[in-house]
Design a protein around this motif. Sequence first.
Motif, PDB file in Angstrom:
ATOM      1  N   LYS A   1       0.934  -1.139  -0.630  1.00 30.64           N
ATOM      2  CA  LYS A   1      -0.028   0.030   0.132  1.00 30.64           C
ATOM      3  C   LYS A   1       1.017   1.299   0.181  1.00 30.64           C
ATOM      4  O   LYS A   1       1.678   1.282   1.021  1.00 30.64           O
ATOM      5  CB  LYS A   1      -0.879  -0.259   1.314  1.00 30.64           C
ATOM      6  CG  LYS A   1      -2.423  -0.881   0.770  1.00 30.64           C
ATOM      7  CD  LYS A   1      -2.755  -0.695   2.153  1.00 30.64           C
ATOM      8  CE  LYS A   1      -4.481  -1.657   2.111  1.00 30.64           C
ATOM      9  NZ  LYS A   1      -4.091  -3.207   1.453  1.00 30.64           N
ATOM     10  N   SER A   2       0.573   2.245  -0.691  1.00 30.04           N
ATOM     11  CA  SER A   2       1.002   3.564  -1.263  1.00 30.04           C
ATOM     12  C   SER A   2       0.284   4.566  -0.679  1.00 30.04           C
ATOM     13  O   SER A   2      -0.583   5.358  -1.263  1.00 30.04           O
ATOM     14  CB  SER A   2       1.984   2.857  -2.655  1.00 30.04           C
ATOM     15  OG  SER A   2       2.912   4.604  -2.906  1.00 30.04           O
ATOM     16  N   PRO A   3       0.523   4.981   0.367  1.00 27.86           N
ATOM     17  CA  PRO A   3      -0.313   6.208   0.567  1.00 27.86           C
ATOM     18  C   PRO A   3       0.233   7.460   0.064  1.00 27.86           C
ATOM     19  O   PRO A   3      -0.762   8.545  -0.981  1.00 27.86           O
ATOM     20  CB  PRO A   3      -0.614   6.791   2.133  1.00 27.86           C
ATOM     21  CG  PRO A   3       0.892   5.835   2.357  1.00 27.86           C
ATOM     22  CD  PRO A   3       0.800   5.256   1.493  1.00 27.86           C
ATOM     23  N   ASP A   4       1.497   8.002  -0.255  1.00 30.56           N
ATOM     24  CA  ASP A   4       1.984   8.613  -1.031  1.00 30.56           C
ATOM     25  C   ASP A   4       3.018   8.203  -1.416  1.00 30.56           C
ATOM     26  O   ASP A   4       3.669   7.215  -0.880  1.00 30.56           O
ATOM     27  CB  ASP A   4       1.873   9.938   0.219  1.00 30.56           C
ATOM     28  CG  ASP A   4       2.883   9.802   0.890  1.00 30.56           C
ATOM     29  OD1 ASP A   4       2.088   9.820   2.407  1.00 30.56           O
ATOM     30  OD2 ASP A   4       4.370   9.017   1.160  1.00 30.56           O
ATOM     31  N   LYS A   5       3.713   8.953  -2.245  1.00 29.61           N
ATOM     32  CA  LYS A   5       5.258   8.609  -2.988  1.00 29.61           C
ATOM     33  C   LYS A   5       6.313   8.143  -2.151  1.00 29.61           C
ATOM     34  O   LYS A   5       7.472   7.782  -2.594  1.00 29.61           O
ATOM     35  CB  LYS A   5       5.017   9.658  -4.340  1.00 29.61           C
ATOM     36  CG  LYS A   5       6.013  10.733  -4.089  1.00 29.61           C
ATOM     37  CD  LYS A   5       6.950  11.303  -4.695  1.00 29.61           C
ATOM     38  CE  LYS A   5       7.527  12.812  -5.531  1.00 29.61           C
ATOM     39  NZ  LYS A   5       8.252  12.915  -6.221  1.00 29.61           N
ATOM     40  N   ALA A   6       6.418   8.919  -1.027  1.00 25.80           N
ATOM     41  CA  ALA A   6       7.464   8.730   0.575  1.00 25.80           C
ATOM     42  C   ALA A   6       7.406   7.342   1.439  1.00 25.80           C
ATOM     43  O   ALA A   6       7.722   7.493   1.997  1.00 25.80           O
ATOM     44  CB  ALA A   6       7.705  10.016   0.741  1.00 25.80           C
ATOM     45  N   HIS A   7       6.270   6.873   0.349  1.00 27.37           N
ATOM     46  CA  HIS A   7       5.282   5.904   1.211  1.00 27.37           C
ATOM     47  C   HIS A   7       5.337   4.560   0.690  1.00 27.37           C
ATOM     48  O   HIS A   7       4.827   4.346   0.146  1.00 27.37           O
ATOM     49  CB  HIS A   7       4.584   6.266   2.659  1.00 27.37           C
ATOM     50  CG  HIS A   7       5.211   7.280   3.536  1.00 27.37           C
ATOM     51  ND1 HIS A   7       4.770   8.146   3.026  1.00 27.37           N
ATOM     52  CD2 HIS A   7       5.512   6.855   4.695  1.00 27.37           C
ATOM     53  CE1 HIS A   7       5.052   9.097   3.962  1.00 27.37           C
ATOM     54  NE2 HIS A   7       6.051   8.238   5.388  1.00 27.37           N
ATOM     55  N   LEU A   8       5.282   3.576   1.102  1.00 23.31           N
ATOM     56  CA  LEU A   8       5.256   2.009   0.964  1.00 23.31           C
ATOM     57  C   LEU A   8       5.666   0.900   1.362  1.00 23.31           C
ATOM     58  O   LEU A   8       5.991   0.990   2.498  1.00 23.31           O
ATOM     59  CB  LEU A   8       6.471   1.396  -0.086  1.00 23.31           C
ATOM     60  CG  LEU A   8       5.810   0.276  -1.165  1.00 23.31           C
ATOM     61  CD1 LEU A   8       3.892   0.549  -1.583  1.00 23.31           C
ATOM     62  CD2 LEU A   8       6.733   0.089  -2.104  1.00 23.31           C
ATOM     63  N   ASN A   9       4.218   0.574   1.930  1.00 26.91           N
ATOM     64  CA  ASN A   9       4.000  -0.406   3.290  1.00 26.91           C
ATOM     65  C   ASN A   9       3.210  -1.598   2.761  1.00 26.91           C
ATOM     66  O   ASN A   9       2.736  -1.480   1.678  1.00 26.91           O
ATOM     67  CB  ASN A   9       2.564  -0.261   4.304  1.00 26.91           C
ATOM     68  CG  ASN A   9       2.916   1.748   4.632  1.00 26.91           C
ATOM     69  OD1 ASN A   9       4.130   2.188   5.445  1.00 26.91           O
ATOM     70  ND2 ASN A   9       2.315   2.281   5.360  1.00 26.91           N
ATOM     71  N   LEU A  10       4.028  -2.225   3.664  1.00 29.46           N
ATOM     72  CA  LEU A  10       3.599  -4.385   2.878  1.00 29.46           C
ATOM     73  C   LEU A  10       3.035  -4.689   4.572  1.00 29.46           C
ATOM     74  O   LEU A  10       3.542  -4.686   5.794  1.00 29.46           O
ATOM     75  CB  LEU A  10       4.825  -4.884   2.614  1.00 29.46           C
ATOM     76  CG  LEU A  10       5.072  -5.953   2.261  1.00 29.46           C
ATOM     77  CD1 LEU A  10       4.610  -6.020   0.783  1.00 29.46           C
ATOM     78  CD2 LEU A  10       6.134  -6.693   2.117  1.00 29.46           C
ATOM     79  N   HIS A  11       1.562  -5.214   3.611  1.00 30.44           N
ATOM     80  CA  HIS A  11       1.047  -5.529   4.733  1.00 30.44           C
ATOM     81  C   HIS A  11       1.085  -7.411   4.479  1.00 30.44           C
ATOM     82  O   HIS A  11       0.664  -7.555   3.343  1.00 30.44           O
ATOM     83  CB  HIS A  11      -0.133  -5.634   5.062  1.00 30.44           C
ATOM     84  CG  HIS A  11      -1.316  -5.953   6.015  1.00 30.44           C
ATOM     85  ND1 HIS A  11      -1.302  -5.686   6.740  1.00 30.44           N
ATOM     86  CD2 HIS A  11      -2.606  -7.222   5.571  1.00 30.44           C
ATOM     87  CE1 HIS A  11      -2.123  -6.469   8.119  1.00 30.44           C
ATOM     88  NE2 HIS A  11      -2.837  -6.536   7.057  1.00 30.44           N
ATOM     89  N   ILE A  12       0.923  -8.789   5.363  1.00 31.91           N
ATOM     90  CA  ILE A  12       0.955  -9.332   4.815  1.00 31.91           C
ATOM     91  C   ILE A  12       0.202 -10.209   6.113  1.00 31.91           C
ATOM     92  O   ILE A  12       0.018 -10.055   7.420  1.00 31.91           O
ATOM     93  CB  ILE A  12       2.462 -10.566   5.469  1.00 31.91           C
ATOM     94  CG1 ILE A  12       3.643  -9.860   5.120  1.00 31.91           C
ATOM     95  CG2 ILE A  12       2.363 -11.381   4.773  1.00 31.91           C
ATOM     96  CD1 ILE A  12       4.584  -9.759   5.831  1.00 31.91           C
TER      97      ILE A  12
END
Lengths: 116, 113
Positions: free
Chosen positions: B67-78
């Motif tokens: 999930k990328s809420p904005d271009k500075a963040h990319l989270n990974l959910h498992i």
Amino acid sequence: AQTVTQSQPEMSVQEAETVTLSCTYDTSESDYYLFWYKQPPSRQMILVIRQEAYKQQNATENRFSVNFQKAAKSFSLKISDSQLGDAAMYFCAQACPQTGANNLFFGTGTRLTVIP
Amino acid sequence: DTAVSQTPKYLVTQMGNDKSIKCEQNLGHDTMYWYKQDSKKFLKIMFSYNNKELIINETVPNRFSPKSPDKAHLNLHINSLELGDSAVYFCASSDETWDLTIYFGEGSWLTVV
């Protein structure tokens, strides 16, 4: 598909000596970049050196240099005056420019031991 | 001042749990990635986002959702973690307008027990 091969799982070098790590790659692309990354025990991936395929001159960064043989698809890393801090896993990688993102293909790594 | 930072660095969890790894980059890059390093040290891309848009989506189980809420963040959910998910997960970023160099975070070591 791109493939990157590192045929030396492990290498060792005496402190202050020179060592060369081998890497070959396979790609049908004409425009690509090659990299060497270092991964010390801390596990962080640290960029060592980068080579653009269109450049004939071999890249150099202080004690690190590459021997880029485009026709042979070979990209070896030479470490001169080896230091204890050079001990790490070294990964060769290749990337081709794509719209919006790049897929970095890694080799399986070479573990370098530096002997005091 | 860390360029690509990810949290947590270490995570031990039980099978079946759901967990997230967060990543932030302060390099102003447009593209972010998740790579997985398995027990044999092999690194392989999982996902790539450019300016919040999914660009690369390798063959990974759909239990993994970036999930990328904005271009500075990319989270990974498992979701529904399995023993085979144990690995080091690296977040990374690059600037497509400058060069192809990909800068990595310090990695998140996930152990599923």
